[in-house]
Design a protein around this motif. Structure first.
Motif, PDB file in Angstrom:
ATOM      1  N   ALA A  43      -2.987  -1.805  -7.181  1.00 40.28           N
ATOM      2  CA  ALA A  43      -4.013  -0.793  -7.402  1.00 40.28           C
ATOM      3  C   ALA A  43      -5.290  -1.235  -6.704  1.00 40.28           C
ATOM      4  N   VAL A  44      -5.810  -0.354  -5.859  1.00 39.36           N
ATOM      5  CA  VAL A  44      -7.049  -0.630  -5.126  1.00 39.36           C
ATOM      6  C   VAL A  44      -7.918   0.618  -5.129  1.00 39.36           C
ATOM      7  N   LYS A  45      -9.175   0.438  -4.809  1.00 41.10           N
ATOM      8  CA  LYS A  45     -10.057   1.591  -4.635  1.00 41.10           C
ATOM      9  C   LYS A  45      -9.482   2.470  -3.531  1.00 41.10           C
ATOM     10  N   ALA A  46      -9.599   3.781  -3.707  1.00 45.90           N
ATOM     11  CA  ALA A  46      -9.039   4.727  -2.741  1.00 45.90           C
ATOM     12  C   ALA A  46      -9.543   4.456  -1.317  1.00 45.90           C
ATOM     13  N   GLN A  47     -10.788   4.036  -1.194  1.00 41.11           N
ATOM     14  CA  GLN A  47     -11.354   3.797   0.140  1.00 41.11           C
ATOM     15  C   GLN A  47     -10.711   2.621   0.858  1.00 41.11           C
ATOM     16  N   PHE A  48      -9.998   1.748   0.129  1.00 42.05           N
ATOM     17  CA  PHE A  48      -9.350   0.587   0.731  1.00 42.05           C
ATOM     18  C   PHE A  48      -7.830   0.733   0.816  1.00 42.05           C
ATOM     19  N   ALA A  49      -7.288   1.826   0.328  1.00 42.55           N
ATOM     20  CA  ALA A  49      -5.834   2.000   0.248  1.00 42.55           C
ATOM     21  C   ALA A  49      -5.162   1.906   1.615  1.00 42.55           C
ATOM     22  N   GLU A  50      -5.805   2.402   2.646  1.00 42.74           N
ATOM     23  CA  GLU A  50      -5.203   2.385   3.983  1.00 42.74           C
ATOM     24  C   GLU A  50      -4.913   0.960   4.464  1.00 42.74           C
ATOM     25  N   LEU A  51      -5.686  -0.016   3.991  1.00 43.25           N
ATOM     26  CA  LEU A  51      -5.459  -1.413   4.387  1.00 43.25           C
ATOM     27  C   LEU A  51      -4.084  -1.916   3.972  1.00 43.25           C
ATOM     28  N   LEU A  52      -3.580  -1.396   2.861  1.00 41.33           N
ATOM     29  CA  LEU A  52      -2.299  -1.874   2.339  1.00 41.33           C
ATOM     30  C   LEU A  52      -1.202  -0.819   2.370  1.00 41.33           C
ATOM     31  N   ALA A  53      -1.490   0.325   2.972  1.00 45.87           N
ATOM     32  CA  ALA A  53      -0.544   1.444   2.959  1.00 45.87           C
ATOM     33  C   ALA A  53       0.818   1.072   3.553  1.00 45.87           C
ATOM     34  N   HIS A  54       0.842   0.184   4.508  1.00 47.61           N
ATOM     35  CA  HIS A  54       2.098  -0.184   5.161  1.00 47.61           C
ATOM     36  C   HIS A  54       2.418  -1.673   5.011  1.00 47.61           C
ATOM     37  N   HIS A  55       1.815  -2.293   4.017  1.00 46.69           N
ATOM     38  CA  HIS A  55       2.063  -3.726   3.800  1.00 46.69           C
ATOM     39  C   HIS A  55       3.507  -3.902   3.338  1.00 46.69           C
ATOM     40  N   PRO A  56       4.263  -4.767   3.989  1.00 44.89           N
ATOM     41  CA  PRO A  56       5.689  -4.898   3.664  1.00 44.89           C
ATOM     42  C   PRO A  56       5.987  -5.441   2.270  1.00 44.89           C
ATOM     43  N   LEU A  57       5.033  -6.091   1.629  1.00 45.60           N
ATOM     44  CA  LEU A  57       5.289  -6.650   0.300  1.00 45.60           C
ATOM     45  C   LEU A  57       4.855  -5.732  -0.838  1.00 45.60           C
ATOM     46  N   VAL A  58       4.107  -4.692  -0.533  1.00 49.39           N
ATOM     47  CA  VAL A  58       3.630  -3.764  -1.570  1.00 49.39           C
ATOM     48  C   VAL A  58       4.632  -2.623  -1.693  1.00 49.39           C
ATOM     49  N   ASP A  59       5.275  -2.549  -2.865  1.00 49.32           N
ATOM     50  CA  ASP A  59       6.279  -1.518  -3.098  1.00 49.32           C
ATOM     51  C   ASP A  59       5.664  -0.182  -3.524  1.00 49.32           C
TER      52      ASP A  59
END
Length: 69
Positions: A47-63
């Motif tokens: 869970a992250v602030k909406a403004q930072f979500a794009e940073l982890l949108a395609h992170h391979p470890l975040v399901d």
């Protein structure tokens, strides 16, 4: 008792909260790698602030990514 003595043998799902700042969101990624190394079958929700979500949108470890306003 060591800290590792209290860790569960199996961890199914964990929620990582990182809401404060862009730097904190970026710096949590080594923790994600360590968590997955220790518990290969764990599902990681983040869970992250909406403004930072794009940073982890395609992170391979975040399901599952949860954007919080």
């Amino acid at each position: 008792m060591h800290t590792t003595d209290r860790m569960p043998a199996i961890l199914h799902t964990t929620l990582v909260l990182r809401l404060s700042s862009i730097g904190d969101v970026i710096l949590v990624t080594p923790f994600l790698r360590a968590l997955k190394a220790a518990f290969p079958s764990v599902s990681i929700d983040m869970a992250v602030k909406a403004q930072f979500a794009e940073l982890l949108a395609h992170h391979p470890l975040v399901d599952r990514l949860i954007a919080v306003d």
